[in-house]
Design a protein around this motif. Structure first.
Motif, PDB file in Angstrom:
ATOM      1  N   THR A 189     -63.378  -3.288 -21.859  1.00 46.89           N
ATOM      2  CA  THR A 189     -63.295  -2.037 -21.102  1.00 46.89           C
ATOM      3  C   THR A 189     -64.624  -1.295 -21.164  1.00 46.89           C
ATOM      4  OG1 THR A 189     -60.936  -1.807 -21.619  1.00 46.89           O
ATOM      5  CG2 THR A 189     -62.097   0.181 -20.912  1.00 46.89           C
ATOM      6  N   PRO A 190     -65.177  -0.872 -20.018  1.00 43.75           N
ATOM      7  CA  PRO A 190     -66.386  -0.041 -20.055  1.00 43.75           C
ATOM      8  C   PRO A 190     -66.091   1.281 -20.757  1.00 43.75           C
ATOM      9  CG  PRO A 190     -66.042  -0.948 -17.853  1.00 43.75           C
ATOM     10  CD  PRO A 190     -64.790  -1.211 -18.627  1.00 43.75           C
ATOM     11  N   GLU A 191     -66.860   1.573 -21.792  1.00 46.72           N
ATOM     12  CA  GLU A 191     -66.638   2.780 -22.586  1.00 46.72           C
ATOM     13  C   GLU A 191     -67.710   3.833 -22.386  1.00 46.72           C
ATOM     14  OE1 GLU A 191     -64.197   3.805 -24.784  1.00 46.72           O
ATOM     15  OE2 GLU A 191     -62.935   2.132 -24.147  1.00 46.72           O
ATOM     16  N   ALA A 192     -68.822   3.479 -21.763  1.00 49.79           N
ATOM     17  CA  ALA A 192     -69.848   4.461 -21.394  1.00 49.79           C
ATOM     18  C   ALA A 192     -70.556   3.954 -20.151  1.00 49.79           C
ATOM     19  CB  ALA A 192     -70.847   4.677 -22.528  1.00 49.79           C
ATOM     20  N   VAL A 193     -70.915   4.880 -19.271  1.00 49.90           N
ATOM     21  CA  VAL A 193     -71.699   4.559 -18.080  1.00 49.90           C
ATOM     22  C   VAL A 193     -72.809   5.579 -17.966  1.00 49.90           C
ATOM     23  CG1 VAL A 193     -69.777   3.465 -16.845  1.00 49.90           C
ATOM     24  CG2 VAL A 193     -70.223   5.908 -16.516  1.00 49.90           C
ATOM     25  N   GLU A 194     -73.881   5.201 -17.285  1.00 50.82           N
ATOM     26  CA  GLU A 194     -75.004   6.126 -17.140  1.00 50.82           C
ATOM     27  C   GLU A 194     -75.813   5.783 -15.900  1.00 50.82           C
ATOM     28  OE1 GLU A 194     -78.516   4.457 -19.903  1.00 50.82           O
ATOM     29  OE2 GLU A 194     -76.655   4.852 -21.014  1.00 50.82           O
ATOM     30  N   LEU A 195     -76.623   6.739 -15.480  1.00 53.96           N
ATOM     31  CA  LEU A 195     -77.607   6.510 -14.426  1.00 53.96           C
ATOM     32  C   LEU A 195     -78.948   6.276 -15.099  1.00 53.96           C
ATOM     33  CD1 LEU A 195     -76.754   9.198 -11.703  1.00 53.96           C
ATOM     34  CD2 LEU A 195     -76.480   6.716 -11.528  1.00 53.96           C
ATOM     35  N   PRO A 196     -79.480   5.072 -15.011  1.00 53.54           N
ATOM     36  CA  PRO A 196     -80.754   4.801 -15.691  1.00 53.54           C
ATOM     37  C   PRO A 196     -81.915   5.506 -15.009  1.00 53.54           C
ATOM     38  CG  PRO A 196     -80.053   2.898 -14.413  1.00 53.54           C
ATOM     39  CD  PRO A 196     -78.930   3.895 -14.338  1.00 53.54           C
ATOM     40  N   GLY A 197     -82.870   5.978 -15.821  1.00 55.81           N
ATOM     41  CA  GLY A 197     -84.021   6.692 -15.279  1.00 55.81           C
ATOM     42  C   GLY A 197     -83.593   8.058 -14.754  1.00 55.81           C
TER      43      GLY A 197
END
Length: 237
Positions: A189-197
């Motif tokens: 399960t994805p537990e963290a997501v982010e926008l890189p840069g």
């Protein structure tokens, strides 16, 4: 330098206190306490007209979109599963507008649980409407390990596998535009997501406000402090 002002979105629920029973803007005290412990000033941001979101975000140095009800599936083009909870339409509309305003303005943004899911939906992603194993029962937080993805912003903040307090039955399915997964649970399960840069944007599926690890919130507050330092000359005018 002044402490950065961190807005936290709120629930909108019928509540009782003293002799009163009425609709209230609610926020578990653990959220502002976490912001305060991490060095920020906490401000509640209750639902308002979506058209007001940009003006609200312009007054903040950072934004936290809090946990809560399931996102209404129509927001990501799906039919509701029988196990999906009742919609919180006013919160959905308001918090999606807050997220869009934060992304447009470069305001540091942290989505917690529902807030991570809304971030994904705001960027065109979809959700898994039900999964098991991420609570310890109704109203009882679970705990499991999350593994950071090397090279991500999250991994730079929490480089090791760590146990987190968790309470959710939905999760990210198709990633929103530009998002990358920066931590996984053991079941994938994805537990963290982010926008890189670019601006500081992170979503975590767990509840840091219910634990003792300040690092994620400290990273948001540090990013917000950096934004405040650039804004302070204009704020003094």
């Amino acid at each position: 330098m002044s402490k950065p002002l961190i807005g936290i979105s709120t629930y909108l629920e019928h509540a009782r206190w003293g002799v009163w029973g009425m609709t209230a803007a609610l926020l578990p005290a653990a959220y502002p306490r976490l912001v305060q412990a991490a060095g920020g000033l906490a401000a509640m941001v209750p639902p308002d007209a979506p058209s007001c979101a940009a003006g609200v975000v312009a007054r903040l140095d950072g934004l936290v979109v809090a946990g809560g009800a399931d996102v209404e599936p129509v927001r990501y083009g799906a039919e509701p599963d029988a196990r999906t909870g009742p919609p919180a339409r006013e919160r959905d509309a308001w918090e999606l507008a807050l997220i869009e305003a934060a992304l447009a303005s470069g305001t540091p943004l942290l989505g917690i649980c529902r807030g991570m899911q809304l971030l994904n939906v705001a960027l065109g992603g979809t959700l898994v409407q039900h999964l098991d194993g991420h609570t310890a029962g109704p109203g009882v937080l679970g705990e499991h390990a999350v593994e950071p993805v090397p090279g991500t912003r999250y991994a730079s903040v929490v480089p090791e596998e760590s146990g987190v307090p968790t309470y959710h039955h939905q999760a990210v399915d198709r990633l929103g535009d530009g998002l990358v997964v920066s931590a996984y649970a053991a079941d994938g399960t994805p537990e963290a997501v982010e926008l890189p840069g670019g601006p500081w944007v992170l979503g975590v599926q767990w509840h840091p406000e219910m634990g003792h690890d300040l690092r994620v919130m400290e990273a948001l507050v540090a990013a917000a402090a950096g934004r405040l330092s650039l804004r302070e000359p204009e704020l003094r005018v």
